[in-house]
Design a protein around this motif. Sequence first.
Motif, PDB file in Angstrom:
ATOM      1  N   ASN A 430     118.174  22.491  27.981  1.00  0.00           N
ATOM      2  CA  ASN A 430     118.875  21.210  27.898  1.00  0.00           C
ATOM      3  C   ASN A 430     120.000  21.319  26.866  1.00  0.00           C
ATOM      4  O   ASN A 430     119.931  20.767  25.771  1.00  0.00           O
ATOM      5  CB  ASN A 430     117.899  20.091  27.501  1.00  0.00           C
ATOM      6  CG  ASN A 430     117.033  19.653  28.658  1.00  0.00           C
ATOM      7  OD1 ASN A 430     117.359  19.905  29.815  1.00  0.00           O
ATOM      8  ND2 ASN A 430     115.929  18.995  28.366  1.00  0.00           N
ATOM      9  N   ASN A 461     108.840  24.545  25.237  1.00  0.00           N
ATOM     10  CA  ASN A 461     109.589  23.318  25.520  1.00  0.00           C
ATOM     11  C   ASN A 461     110.332  22.796  24.299  1.00  0.00           C
ATOM     12  O   ASN A 461     111.382  22.159  24.432  1.00  0.00           O
ATOM     13  CB  ASN A 461     108.658  22.251  26.079  1.00  0.00           C
ATOM     14  CG  ASN A 461     108.293  22.518  27.527  1.00  0.00           C
ATOM     15  OD1 ASN A 461     109.013  23.213  28.238  1.00  0.00           O
ATOM     16  ND2 ASN A 461     107.172  21.977  27.976  1.00  0.00           N
ATOM     17  N   GLU A 477     116.190  10.425  24.919  1.00  0.00           N
ATOM     18  CA  GLU A 477     116.153  10.849  26.318  1.00  0.00           C
ATOM     19  C   GLU A 477     116.514  12.331  26.451  1.00  0.00           C
ATOM     20  O   GLU A 477     117.555  12.770  25.961  1.00  0.00           O
ATOM     21  CB  GLU A 477     117.117  10.012  27.153  1.00  0.00           C
ATOM     22  CG  GLU A 477     117.085  10.354  28.641  1.00  0.00           C
ATOM     23  CD  GLU A 477     118.114   9.578  29.448  1.00  0.00           C
ATOM     24  OE1 GLU A 477     117.906   9.430  30.663  1.00  0.00           O
ATOM     25  OE2 GLU A 477     119.125   9.135  28.860  1.00  0.00           O
ATOM     26  N   GLU A 478     115.665  13.075  27.141  1.00  0.00           N
ATOM     27  CA  GLU A 478     115.970  14.464  27.449  1.00  0.00           C
ATOM     28  C   GLU A 478     117.024  14.533  28.554  1.00  0.00           C
ATOM     29  O   GLU A 478     117.034  13.698  29.465  1.00  0.00           O
ATOM     30  CB  GLU A 478     114.722  15.212  27.915  1.00  0.00           C
ATOM     31  CG  GLU A 478     113.743  15.558  26.817  1.00  0.00           C
ATOM     32  CD  GLU A 478     114.249  16.673  25.898  1.00  0.00           C
ATOM     33  OE1 GLU A 478     115.247  17.330  26.241  1.00  0.00           O
ATOM     34  OE2 GLU A 478     113.636  16.874  24.837  1.00  0.00           O
ATOM     35  N   ASN A 480     117.127  16.805  30.822  1.00  0.00           N
ATOM     36  CA  ASN A 480     116.253  17.020  31.976  1.00  0.00           C
ATOM     37  C   ASN A 480     114.824  17.034  31.465  1.00  0.00           C
ATOM     38  O   ASN A 480     114.567  17.396  30.310  1.00  0.00           O
ATOM     39  CB  ASN A 480     116.573  18.338  32.688  1.00  0.00           C
ATOM     40  CG  ASN A 480     117.959  18.346  33.301  1.00  0.00           C
ATOM     41  OD1 ASN A 480     118.212  17.684  34.285  1.00  0.00           O
ATOM     42  ND2 ASN A 480     118.870  19.118  32.697  1.00  0.00           N
ATOM     43  N   TYR A 481     113.878  16.661  32.319  1.00  0.00           N
ATOM     44  CA  TYR A 481     112.498  16.554  31.885  1.00  0.00           C
ATOM     45  C   TYR A 481     111.798  17.913  31.986  1.00  0.00           C
ATOM     46  O   TYR A 481     111.915  18.618  32.984  1.00  0.00           O
ATOM     47  CB  TYR A 481     111.762  15.502  32.709  1.00  0.00           C
ATOM     48  CG  TYR A 481     112.392  14.132  32.600  1.00  0.00           C
ATOM     49  CD1 TYR A 481     112.625  13.557  31.350  1.00  0.00           C
ATOM     50  CD2 TYR A 481     112.775  13.436  33.725  1.00  0.00           C
ATOM     51  CE1 TYR A 481     113.221  12.316  31.233  1.00  0.00           C
ATOM     52  CE2 TYR A 481     113.370  12.186  33.621  1.00  0.00           C
ATOM     53  CZ  TYR A 481     113.595  11.629  32.376  1.00  0.00           C
ATOM     54  OH  TYR A 481     114.195  10.401  32.263  1.00  0.00           O
ATOM     55  N   HIS A 483     108.430  20.523  31.778  1.00  0.00           N
ATOM     56  CA  HIS A 483     107.067  20.537  32.286  1.00  0.00           C
ATOM     57  C   HIS A 483     106.149  21.318  31.354  1.00  0.00           C
ATOM     58  O   HIS A 483     106.522  22.377  30.855  1.00  0.00           O
ATOM     59  CB  HIS A 483     107.019  21.151  33.683  1.00  0.00           C
ATOM     60  CG  HIS A 483     107.838  20.398  34.689  1.00  0.00           C
ATOM     61  ND1 HIS A 483     108.065  20.871  35.966  1.00  0.00           N
ATOM     62  CD2 HIS A 483     108.466  19.206  34.630  1.00  0.00           C
ATOM     63  CE1 HIS A 483     108.797  20.006  36.640  1.00  0.00           C
ATOM     64  NE2 HIS A 483     109.068  18.994  35.832  1.00  0.00           N
ATOM     65  N   MET A 490     112.392  22.406  35.545  1.00  0.00           N
ATOM     66  CA  MET A 490     112.801  21.126  34.975  1.00  0.00           C
ATOM     67  C   MET A 490     112.829  20.098  36.099  1.00  0.00           C
ATOM     68  O   MET A 490     112.999  20.457  37.266  1.00  0.00           O
ATOM     69  CB  MET A 490     114.210  21.201  34.368  1.00  0.00           C
ATOM     70  CG  MET A 490     114.377  22.059  33.150  1.00  0.00           C
ATOM     71  SD  MET A 490     116.122  22.058  32.621  1.00  0.00           S
ATOM     72  CE  MET A 490     116.001  22.966  31.076  1.00  0.00           C
ATOM     73  N   THR A 491     112.667  18.831  35.720  1.00  0.00           N
ATOM     74  CA  THR A 491     112.924  17.749  36.660  1.00  0.00           C
ATOM     75  C   THR A 491     114.320  17.212  36.382  1.00  0.00           C
ATOM     76  O   THR A 491     114.635  16.822  35.253  1.00  0.00           O
ATOM     77  CB  THR A 491     111.886  16.618  36.520  1.00  0.00           C
ATOM     78  OG1 THR A 491     110.596  17.146  36.831  1.00  0.00           O
ATOM     79  CG2 THR A 491     112.193  15.478  37.477  1.00  0.00           C
ATOM     80  N   ASN A 493     117.528  15.261  35.667  1.00  0.00           N
ATOM     81  CA  ASN A 493     117.847  13.936  35.122  1.00  0.00           C
ATOM     82  C   ASN A 493     119.330  13.796  34.814  1.00  0.00           C
ATOM     83  O   ASN A 493     119.739  12.788  34.257  1.00  0.00           O
ATOM     84  CB  ASN A 493     117.019  13.670  33.849  1.00  0.00           C
ATOM     85  CG  ASN A 493     117.217  12.262  33.320  1.00  0.00           C
ATOM     86  OD1 ASN A 493     117.255  11.302  34.085  1.00  0.00           O
ATOM     87  ND2 ASN A 493     117.375  12.114  32.010  1.00  0.00           N
ATOM     88  N   THR A 513     123.198  10.740  32.744  1.00  0.00           N
ATOM     89  CA  THR A 513     121.751  10.810  32.936  1.00  0.00           C
ATOM     90  C   THR A 513     121.314   9.782  33.980  1.00  0.00           C
ATOM     91  O   THR A 513     121.752   8.631  33.973  1.00  0.00           O
ATOM     92  CB  THR A 513     120.985  10.563  31.624  1.00  0.00           C
ATOM     93  OG1 THR A 513     121.209   9.238  31.157  1.00  0.00           O
ATOM     94  CG2 THR A 513     121.419  11.556  30.551  1.00  0.00           C
ATOM     95  N   ASP A 515     118.255   8.469  34.637  1.00  0.00           N
ATOM     96  CA  ASP A 515     117.315   7.420  34.234  1.00  0.00           C
ATOM     97  C   ASP A 515     117.883   6.521  33.138  1.00  0.00           C
ATOM     98  O   ASP A 515     117.840   5.295  33.240  1.00  0.00           O
ATOM     99  CB  ASP A 515     115.997   8.035  33.774  1.00  0.00           C
ATOM    100  CG  ASP A 515     115.209   8.622  34.933  1.00  0.00           C
ATOM    101  OD1 ASP A 515     115.543   8.315  36.093  1.00  0.00           O
ATOM    102  OD2 ASP A 515     114.267   9.397  34.682  1.00  0.00           O
TER     103      ASP A 515
END
Length: 623
Positions: A430, A461, A477-478, A480-481, A483, A490-491, A493, A513, A515
């Motif tokens: 990130n 992480n 806020e990241e 990307n999320y 795991h 990554m999820t 975002n 972003t 979200d």
Amino acid sequence: MLMIISIYFLKVINRIKVYLRKLYKYFNVEVISQRGFIPFPNKEYLLVELKRLLGDNLESVIMSANDEEKAKILSEADSTLNHFYDILGSGQILNSPINWSKDIKTGYIWSHKFYLYIRSQTPLGIDIKMPWELSRCHHLLWLSEAYILTKKEKYAKEVAFQLNDWIDNNPIMYTVNWTCAMEVAIRAINWMYALLFIETSQYFNNELSDKVSRSLYQHAFFIRNNLERQIPYSNNHYTSDIVGLLYISSLFERTYRGRRWKSFALKQFYKEVRTQVLPSGVHYERTVSYHRLMIELHSYTAYMLQRTHIMIPSDISELIRKMYFYLNDYTKINGNAPMVGDNDDGRFLPFIKRDFRKHNYLLDTSSVESLVTSSGCSDIYNIHSKSKIIYTDAGFAALRNSNAYVFISNGSYSKCPKESDRIIPTHTHNDLLSFELSIYGFDIIVDPGTYLYTSSPIERNKFRATSKHNTVVVDGEEQNYLHDKNVFTMTRNVKNNKLQKCQNGSIKGSYYTLDGKLYHTRTFYHNDYSLIITDNLVKAGPMHEGKMYFHFAEGIEPIIEHSRIIINIINKVITICSNNTGYFEIVEDTISPSYGVLKYTKTAILHFMFEDRIDIKTIISWN
């Protein structure tokens, strides 16, 4: 639609192959893996083939190393003689008698069981890369080079002993060292060079020649049946598999299997170069560390093909050449490389053990690595180019002048994910709109690195997180999320925009972003005495908490004075100031300049609050 269907069927076939591999547990794989093997009549025949592939008169190249390089080779060889190993941040640890299945950091030993059941049963906190790295056998290169430099038989004797010991204690498919085809491939080629380097030793006899040849043939069999191909795009693992298969199959061209393996591997090598290297020359996993590994894999293999009189397509040569151009551009004034994205200290053929951050030996046509790997070739790839500044397709930019160097990252994910993909397998972090800064050849602000992979998901992480990079975090806020279980995904975002050069010479990039609905635009303007960073942050709603991070290199001691960061170095004063009404804080932190290595450093954080929108100008100046 047809593409989707074909990808689906390829994935199904890959899955079927995994189940079929389990059947080897019920057969005599020692016999199956050597079917079609034709032994070399004696060691002289093997040497002829090794020289055809790897080059002749390599002894003179090793002898041409400078005094510092020779001292390094002998030091590493002497440590290996005494069975002391420094692997992936372990420090010098005694491993005697040699246990090839041991994590020398923790003492954990993997049991001898069928290879497909080993990785999933590795406990948390244990790093499977430790025995893998030992079994790549890079240290055999240093032992065999020490034999060339000194003609002392003790070094060649140890090479022969370790080759015999490894083969005796690692039956095919039954230890931790058969769990990853990439490791098998790299090991095999390191063995080939080590054997060639001790060609005149009394300990390289016909018995050793036959034993190692049989094992190399088994290595090729294993690789061909355990290719780490991913659908639709593969990575550095698959390229390593193909390169290993190409080298070994070239050694066994007189066998039916060898010819089939080579035909397959050659086509796949060209295909993967064309797929994995972006038009700009950047490897599409978008990490600097793996870019260096891929240059070694691609160019060293291309030289081997030239030596065996295989005409390399012009587009392949051009892509490899562009990879060197990018390496030239990302190399700092002090010779270090930025630490952007994942790294695991991975090397292909480290003829000299160097600082992991030094990649510039690849640009030096007189380096031992360049001379050995290009032996007998009329053309070499490691040439310089004019600075490109922006690598648009990769999302990187490199700015430099006589005083300073800036590397900017806005590259998003590895490979080529579709916009609709939410879960992204990736080696990137990130680090959107993050940067590194070196001044007068000294690293000042750095990317903290990677530290660890699967042995510690928490630390993994932590080093991938947005706050561990030189960028901005809003409301925690990241980008990307991350795991906890699959630490190589990554999820999604963010949606990021390409870096672009503005009329005044500044570099501009942005992302959004999904979200948090944060729009972040950052502009870098660079001159002889300052770096000006302008951040524009837009997020609807009242009172958002922002943090801007500056991670300092080891040895940098920042202080806060009159709402500014002050750094004194080499009789120069470096200041970091902001037009924002927030405040600076300096905290204790860590960076990882090499895999498994942790250094304690300082990080400055600019805290600020805003409502709906804020513009921040940060000036880093030096005099």
